[in-house]
Design a protein around this motif. Structure first.
Motif, PDB file in Angstrom:
ATOM      1  N   PRO A 564       0.827  -1.212   0.000  1.00 46.24           N
ATOM      2  CA  PRO A 564       0.000   0.000   0.000  1.00 46.24           C
ATOM      3  C   PRO A 564       0.860   1.260   0.000  1.00 46.24           C
ATOM      4  CG  PRO A 564       0.141  -0.890   2.211  1.00 46.24           C
ATOM      5  CD  PRO A 564       0.919  -1.828   1.321  1.00 46.24           C
ATOM      6  N   SER A 565       0.234   2.376  -0.344  1.00 43.31           N
ATOM      7  CA  SER A 565       0.904   3.672  -0.297  1.00 43.31           C
ATOM      8  C   SER A 565      -0.133   4.758  -0.088  1.00 43.31           C
ATOM      9  CB  SER A 565       1.692   3.943  -1.591  1.00 43.31           C
ATOM     10  OG  SER A 565       0.817   3.977  -2.706  1.00 43.31           O
ATOM     11  N   ALA A 566       0.296   5.856   0.527  1.00 43.85           N
ATOM     12  CA  ALA A 566      -0.586   7.014   0.737  1.00 43.85           C
ATOM     13  C   ALA A 566       0.267   8.272   0.727  1.00 43.85           C
ATOM     14  CB  ALA A 566      -1.334   6.889   2.062  1.00 43.85           C
ATOM     15  N   HIS A 567      -0.256   9.309   0.073  1.00 43.80           N
ATOM     16  CA  HIS A 567       0.480  10.563  -0.077  1.00 43.80           C
ATOM     17  C   HIS A 567      -0.480  11.722   0.164  1.00 43.80           C
ATOM     18  CE1 HIS A 567       3.506   8.035  -2.039  1.00 43.80           C
ATOM     19  NE2 HIS A 567       2.504   7.540  -2.753  1.00 43.80           N
ATOM     20  N   LEU A 568      -0.082  12.611   1.051  1.00 39.82           N
ATOM     21  CA  LEU A 568      -0.903  13.776   1.391  1.00 39.82           C
ATOM     22  C   LEU A 568      -0.156  15.037   0.979  1.00 39.82           C
ATOM     23  CD1 LEU A 568      -3.564  14.603   2.900  1.00 39.82           C
ATOM     24  CD2 LEU A 568      -2.103  14.995   4.898  1.00 39.82           C
ATOM     25  N   ARG A 569      -0.834  15.889   0.205  1.00 42.86           N
ATOM     26  CA  ARG A 569      -0.232  17.157  -0.209  1.00 42.86           C
ATOM     27  C   ARG A 569      -1.095  18.300   0.296  1.00 42.86           C
ATOM     28  NH1 ARG A 569      -0.430  17.752  -6.218  1.00 42.86           N
ATOM     29  NH2 ARG A 569      -2.417  18.781  -5.806  1.00 42.86           N
ATOM     30  N   PHE A 570      -0.451  19.209   1.035  1.00 50.73           N
ATOM     31  CA  PHE A 570      -1.148  20.362   1.588  1.00 50.73           C
ATOM     32  C   PHE A 570      -0.557  21.618   0.994  1.00 50.73           C
ATOM     33  CE2 PHE A 570      -1.164  23.483   5.289  1.00 50.73           C
ATOM     34  CZ  PHE A 570      -2.398  24.018   4.934  1.00 50.73           C
ATOM     35  N   GLN A 571      -1.365  22.338   0.218  1.00 49.62           N
ATOM     36  CA  GLN A 571      -0.923  23.592  -0.406  1.00 49.62           C
ATOM     37  C   GLN A 571      -1.240  24.721   0.565  1.00 49.62           C
ATOM     38  OE1 GLN A 571       0.443  23.214  -3.540  1.00 49.62           O
ATOM     39  NE2 GLN A 571       1.216  25.303  -3.412  1.00 49.62           N
ATOM     40  N   ALA A 572      -0.280  25.030   1.445  1.00 51.16           N
ATOM     41  CA  ALA A 572      -0.524  26.015   2.496  1.00 51.16           C
ATOM     42  C   ALA A 572      -0.782  27.406   1.932  1.00 51.16           C
ATOM     43  CB  ALA A 572       0.654  26.041   3.468  1.00 51.16           C
ATOM     44  N   SER A 573      -0.131  27.731   0.829  1.00 51.86           N
ATOM     45  CA  SER A 573      -0.332  29.005   0.154  1.00 51.86           C
ATOM     46  C   SER A 573       0.039  28.808  -1.300  1.00 51.86           C
ATOM     47  CB  SER A 573       0.520  30.103   0.796  1.00 51.86           C
ATOM     48  OG  SER A 573       1.892  29.896   0.504  1.00 51.86           O
ATOM     49  N   GLU A 574       0.012  29.876  -2.078  1.00 53.17           N
ATOM     50  CA  GLU A 574       0.365  29.734  -3.476  1.00 53.17           C
ATOM     51  C   GLU A 574       1.833  29.376  -3.663  1.00 53.17           C
ATOM     52  OE1 GLU A 574      -0.762  32.902  -5.969  1.00 53.17           O
ATOM     53  OE2 GLU A 574      -2.915  32.675  -5.621  1.00 53.17           O
ATOM     54  N   VAL A 575       2.653  29.561  -2.648  1.00 49.09           N
ATOM     55  CA  VAL A 575       4.085  29.267  -2.780  1.00 49.09           C
ATOM     56  C   VAL A 575       4.577  28.223  -1.801  1.00 49.09           C
ATOM     57  CG1 VAL A 575       4.609  31.545  -3.720  1.00 49.09           C
ATOM     58  CG2 VAL A 575       4.702  31.194  -1.251  1.00 49.09           C
ATOM     59  N   ASP A 576       3.780  27.832  -0.825  1.00 49.76           N
ATOM     60  CA  ASP A 576       4.207  26.885   0.211  1.00 49.76           C
ATOM     61  C   ASP A 576       3.434  25.581   0.081  1.00 49.76           C
ATOM     62  OD1 ASP A 576       6.078  28.518   1.924  1.00 49.76           O
ATOM     63  OD2 ASP A 576       4.287  29.783   1.972  1.00 49.76           O
ATOM     64  N   ARG A 577       4.165  24.466   0.143  1.00 50.84           N
ATOM     65  CA  ARG A 577       3.557  23.154  -0.001  1.00 50.84           C
ATOM     66  C   ARG A 577       4.200  22.173   0.986  1.00 50.84           C
ATOM     67  NH1 ARG A 577       4.962  20.227  -5.447  1.00 50.84           N
ATOM     68  NH2 ARG A 577       3.642  21.847  -6.337  1.00 50.84           N
ATOM     69  N   PHE A 578       3.366  21.348   1.627  1.00 51.15           N
ATOM     70  CA  PHE A 578       3.841  20.292   2.516  1.00 51.15           C
ATOM     71  C   PHE A 578       3.441  18.946   1.922  1.00 51.15           C
ATOM     72  CE2 PHE A 578       3.494  23.999   5.193  1.00 51.15           C
ATOM     73  CZ  PHE A 578       4.623  23.929   6.001  1.00 51.15           C
ATOM     74  N   LEU A 579       4.333  17.964   2.037  1.00 55.09           N
ATOM     75  CA  LEU A 579       4.091  16.631   1.500  1.00 55.09           C
ATOM     76  C   LEU A 579       4.360  15.585   2.582  1.00 55.09           C
ATOM     77  CD1 LEU A 579       6.025  17.082  -1.867  1.00 55.09           C
ATOM     78  CD2 LEU A 579       3.551  16.973  -1.634  1.00 55.09           C
ATOM     79  N   PHE A 580       3.475  14.602   2.665  1.00 56.15           N
ATOM     80  CA  PHE A 580       3.681  13.480   3.578  1.00 56.15           C
ATOM     81  C   PHE A 580       3.385  12.195   2.817  1.00 56.15           C
ATOM     82  CE2 PHE A 580       1.967  10.243   6.400  1.00 56.15           C
ATOM     83  CZ  PHE A 580       3.003  10.120   7.321  1.00 56.15           C
ATOM     84  N   SER A 581       4.304  11.227   2.876  1.00 58.98           N
ATOM     85  CA  SER A 581       4.131   9.974   2.142  1.00 58.98           C
ATOM     86  C   SER A 581       4.516   8.792   3.011  1.00 58.98           C
ATOM     87  CB  SER A 581       5.005   9.955   0.877  1.00 58.98           C
ATOM     88  OG  SER A 581       4.586  10.921  -0.055  1.00 58.98           O
ATOM     89  N   VAL A 582       3.784   7.700   2.836  1.00 60.27           N
ATOM     90  CA  VAL A 582       4.138   6.416   3.428  1.00 60.27           C
ATOM     91  C   VAL A 582       3.903   5.357   2.354  1.00 60.27           C
ATOM     92  CG1 VAL A 582       1.832   6.126   4.417  1.00 60.27           C
ATOM     93  CG2 VAL A 582       3.752   4.792   5.322  1.00 60.27           C
ATOM     94  N   ALA A 583       4.858   4.470   2.162  1.00 61.43           N
ATOM     95  CA  ALA A 583       4.744   3.473   1.095  1.00 61.43           C
ATOM     96  C   ALA A 583       5.567   2.245   1.448  1.00 61.43           C
ATOM     97  CB  ALA A 583       5.211   4.049  -0.239  1.00 61.43           C
ATOM     98  N   ARG A 584       5.095   1.118   0.973  1.00 58.73           N
ATOM     99  CA  ARG A 584       5.845  -0.121   1.134  1.00 58.73           C
ATOM    100  C   ARG A 584       6.545  -0.440  -0.185  1.00 58.73           C
ATOM    101  NH1 ARG A 584       3.627  -6.097   3.007  1.00 58.73           N
ATOM    102  NH2 ARG A 584       5.538  -6.736   4.050  1.00 58.73           N
ATOM    103  N   THR A 585       7.835  -0.737  -0.104  1.00 60.62           N
ATOM    104  CA  THR A 585       8.630  -1.027  -1.291  1.00 60.62           C
ATOM    105  C   THR A 585       9.368  -2.347  -1.107  1.00 60.62           C
ATOM    106  OG1 THR A 585      10.403   0.346  -0.365  1.00 60.62           O
ATOM    107  CG2 THR A 585       8.940   1.383  -1.971  1.00 60.62           C
ATOM    108  N   VAL A 586       9.975  -2.845  -2.199  1.00 62.71           N
ATOM    109  CA  VAL A 586      10.677  -4.127  -2.158  1.00 62.71           C
ATOM    110  C   VAL A 586      12.005  -4.012  -2.890  1.00 62.71           C
ATOM    111  CG1 VAL A 586       8.518  -5.433  -2.080  1.00 62.71           C
ATOM    112  CG2 VAL A 586       9.599  -4.982  -4.284  1.00 62.71           C
ATOM    113  N   ARG A 587      12.904  -4.921  -2.529  1.00 66.27           N
ATOM    114  CA  ARG A 587      14.133  -5.124  -3.295  1.00 66.27           C
ATOM    115  C   ARG A 587      14.243  -6.608  -3.610  1.00 66.27           C
ATOM    116  NH1 ARG A 587      20.464  -5.375  -1.433  1.00 66.27           N
ATOM    117  NH2 ARG A 587      21.305  -5.703  -3.518  1.00 66.27           N
TER     118      ARG A 587
END
Length: 841
Positions: A564-587
């Motif tokens: 699974p994966s989930a990504h949250l993007r918060f556009q605080a203003s026209e120039v400021d952005r916050f990103l939060f991600s959690v994901a499962r990956t493999v090798r």
């Protein structure tokens, strides 16, 4: 049959699904004096982004407004207003201009006027904008090649953390390959020789933890750890590179450290052609030429691109190694080594995009042919001090490497009901035919051939994708399946010359075949929770069927993983952005560890190591927390924290079987775990705020750390060859009065350590300084001089080895710090100069 049934089942499920989903709102920044705008039909949202990039205008719209809509064709529109009117024709949308010049789309009522007539100085509420990449679609080639404009890191609309860099961000320094481009992006390192940039190490983890894609597809490579040498991809073929720090559900789950996606030239991005002629000049005066030519054009509903590139390369190195008894206590000898790598890369790529009814078909092709000679002469001396040396022996090694990479793909998209149906198919192939010969003797003239080793590899991957996506309300849904069939044949043969006759000494299992079938259905949702908050969530269910065969036998392995994966993007203003991600990956495990290949003298002299076809994938949970701020119209600064918790690390275990030489037989198994974390900061901006718009600054810094328990020694340590920090900084200055530019870039990294059963290696590199100066003339020509390795950096390694008759003896010596022998090695290559002439037509 099973793969076909599963694909049809998932496709039917996607088409019948009625769950809602969103398209991200976008804006852009760029373009002084843009050329007339031409664009083939495509998704309306993508077309608006391209228009904004071209004219440097902000266009604000909600995902629901553009969902499922196609743009009308635009042919040589003169000006932003005309191009926007053409794009919105028949879409039911109109445009309004705010006081700040940004454009807001609105749903047109029956009485609404045409878009061009509504471009008044009024502004309606709209979605929060997100800056799209600077500079693309479609521009005259001379605006890209012959320009004084400085390019910066793109700000993408992706919900997951992605760094995007156009080729122009790198091209002033004339990188030969993608590998040379990567040394200017955050957190990327290499553990290669000086002036070589082959296996990417993102975030300092070993190359196998980094996934390399070309146009979103994985190219097969020649390395046992499944890594791909990016120094084989010429920079001339690249449109942009993307660093995907955490994947979405519709992207491959491999890439624990991250994914490098190389996007080749796109036919819709340019009009016209360019040619390049250049020369690489080594410190000894020897020259290797380079040539390239490319052309792009469009005909009604069709656009195409074709390019060919010839690149000569040469890297002469000198290496000095001093030997000691104990821990650098008693000098015993020295080795002088000349190592020259000389070769040619010939590559070509092409693309054709055409409209089929209401849909679009994209055909792409790529070929890279590498022929490289590596000649190494080592002379060993004995003596009690560097002043008292006697020549002992000579070894001459000649390696002739032939490698070819091929890729063909077709992608078709078509509106269907309330959404879009997508069908992709591709083939990627890798071929290697290499031969290594070794001469030994008391002197170079007396050295005689004693050993030959050959490597033949054929690797083919056939892939396919079926997906359906649609938007209802504030939610976009995408469901699909990725399919892969892989077959890899490898023959690694060894021969020894005995009394004039060749005797084969190939190890058992060194000729093997690996087959993999993969079925990866996925489901992805994107929600516009508010005008400023977007959530992208989904999952992949990866099903793998693996078959390994050799003369030692065969083994099958099946695995299934929910990622699974989930990504949250918060556009605080026209120039400021916050990103939060959690994901499962493999090798996925190394090829040589899953083939039933019995290697002698591994991991110790009297031991044997056999591959384990039942090795499972290493799995990792990852978290990324990021912040970005747009600086003015073109600049950007960003910071990102990452954490990876890796399970099922592959370790070596004693099987209890006795080896022929009296030691033990070891096998690779899944058992360990480790963590890696760090902070990445990048900055690129013009100095507009200081009244210096023609000055651009670039900088990035990455701090890295990790911890794992050594699989053999049982002690805690960092991942091998992970530096504590990596940095790059530089500037570009455009001198408008002279129609010229100049710039410099400095990069470096801290020391790193590699630990194995019987050895520890301390690794360090000097700083790398490169610079360029260019002159533009006659509107269509650029003459550029560039230089790299100006500080004549050194690669230094310190080796300490621990001895014993068995693994247990070596472990005891290692833990006690009882060093048997040690070495100090220093390598230099010299400065490299390049002169390049580029012209557009």
């Amino acid at each position: 049959m099973r793969m076909r049934s599963l694909a049809l089942g998932v496709s039917a499920l996607a088409i019948l699904s009625v769950v809602p989903g969103p398209v991200s709102a976008q804006n852009q920044t760029v373009a002084a004096s843009p050329a007339a705008f031409t664009l083939a039909p495509r998704d309306l949202g993508d077309a608006l982004v391209a228009l904004g990039r071209h004219y440097g205008r902000n266009i604000l719209f909600t995902p629901a407004q553009v969902a499922g809509k196609r743009s009308a064709p635009v042919t040589a529109a003169a000006g932003f207003d005309a191009a926007l009117t053409a794009l919105l024709s028949g879409t039911g949308l109109s445009a309004e201009v705010g006081a700040d010049g940004s454009v807001t789309l609105a749903t047109r009522t029956a009485a609404a006027a045409p878009a061009a007539n509504r471009l008044q100085a009024t502004r309606a509420p709209a979605a929060t904008p997100v800056a799209a990449p600077e500079q693309t679609e479609p521009q005259k080639v001379e605006e890209i090649i012959v320009t004084g404009q400085i390019f910066y890191r793109n700000r993408t609309p992706d919900p997951n953390p992605v760094l995007s860099y156009d080729l122009e961000y790198f091209q002033r320094f004339e990188p030969v390959s993608v590998g040379e481009m990567m040394k200017r992006v955050p957190g990327v390192t290499f553990a290669a020789d000086v002036l070589e940039y082959d296996a990417v190490q993102m975030r300092g983890l070993p190359p196998g933890y980094t996934q390399v894609l070309i146009n979103g597809r994985r190219p097969p490579g020649g390395e046992a750890d499944r890594s791909f040498f990016v120094d084989r991809i010429p920079a001339e073929l690249v449109e942009r590179v993307e660093i995907v720090r955490a994947p979405r559900a519709d992207q491959p789950s491999e890439g624990v450290a991250g994914t490098l996606n190389v996007v080749t030239k796109e036919s819709e991005a340019f009009e016209g052609g360019f040619a390049k002629a250049g020369a690489l000049i080594n410190k000894d005066g020897k020259v290797r030429p380079s040539f390239a030519v490319a052309y792009a054009d469009s005909l009604e509903d069709m656009s195409y691109w074709a390019a060919i590139n010839y690149q000569g390369r040469r890297n002469p190195k000198k290496k000095v190694t001093d030997f000691y008894d104990g821990s650098f206590s008693e000098f015993t000898g020295r080795e002088l080594q000349d190592d020259t790598r000389d070769g040619v890369d010939i590559s070509a790529n092409g693309e054709l995009v055409t409209r089929l009814g209401e849909g679009a078909l994209r055909l792409t092709g790529l070929v890279v042919d590498t022929d490289r000679d590596e000649d190494e002469t080592s002379v060993t001396f004995e003596g009690d001090s560097p002043a008292e040396l006697e020549q002992e022996e000579v070894e001459v090694q000649r390696e002739r490497i032939g490698q070819q990479t091929y890729a063909l793909s077709a992608a078709f998209t078509h509106p269907l009901s309330i959404g879009e149906l997508g069908l992709d198919a591709g083939w990627a192939g890798y071929r290697e035919d290499s031969k290594t010969e070794t001469d030994e003797g008391d002197t170079v003239p007396e050295a005689e051939l004693v050993e030959r080793e050959t490597l033949d590899t054929t690797d083919d991957e056939f892939s396919g994708t079926v997906y359906y996506k649609f938007t209802q309300g504030r939610v976009e849904t995408k469901a699909g399946i990725d399919l892969l069939h892989k077959k890899r044949d490898t023959a690694n043969r060894t021969f020894a010359l005995d009394d004039g006759e060749w005797e084969e000494e190939t190890a058992p299992g060194a000729v093997f075949t690996i087959k993999e079938q993969r079925y990866d259905p996925y489901l992805r949702f994107s929600f516009d929770l508010t005008d400023r908050v977007t959530l992208d969530a989904g999952a992949r269910y990866e099903i793998t069927r693996r078959d390994v065969r050799s003369e030692e036998g065969k083994a099958d392995y099946d695995s299934e993983a929910f990622n699974p994966s989930a990504h949250l993007r918060f556009q605080a203003s026209e120039v400021d952005r916050f990103l939060f991600s959690v994901a499962r990956t493999v090798r996925r495990p190394d090829y040589d560890l899953i083939s039933p290949y019995r290697q002698e003298e591994e991991p110790a002299d009297e031991d044997e190591l056999i591959g384990n076809p039942l090795l499972a994938n290493e799995r990792a949970w990852g978290v990324d927390i990021g912040y970005e701020r747009q600086l003015g119209r073109r600049g950007i600064i960003g910071a990102n924290f990452f954490y990876r918790d890796i399970q099922d690390l592959i370790e070596l275990f004693n099987t209890g079987e006795e080896a022929d030489a009296g030691g033990n037989v070891y096998e690779a198994r899944n058992a360990g775990k480790g963590q890696s974390w760090g902070v990445e900061i990048d900055f690129s901006t013009p100095l507009d705020f200081a009244g210096l718009p023609d000055t651009g600054l670039f900088a990035n810094y990455t701090w890295l750390d990790s911890e794992l328990r050594d699989p053999v020694l049982g002690t805690k340590r960092r991942f091998n060859n992970q530096p504590r920090h990596v940095y790059n900084l530089g500037f570009i200055q455009t001198i408008q009065s002279l129609d010229a530019s100049l710039g410099a870039s400095l990069s470096g990294r801290s020391k790193a350590k590699e630990v194995s059963l019987d050895e520890e290696v301390d690794l360090s590199y000097g700083k790398d300084l490169e610079a360029f100066v260019e002159k533009r003339f006659a509107d269509r020509f650029v003459l550029r001089f560039s230089a790299s390795n100006l500080l004549n950096r050194k690669k230094k390694e310190g080796f300490v080895t621990f001895d014993g008759d068995s693994v247990a003896d070596i472990i005891d010596a290692h833990r006690a710090g009882e060093v048997e022998e040690s070495e100090r090695e220093s390598e230099q290559s010299g400065r490299l100069f390049q002169v390049t002439l580029r012209a557009t037509f």
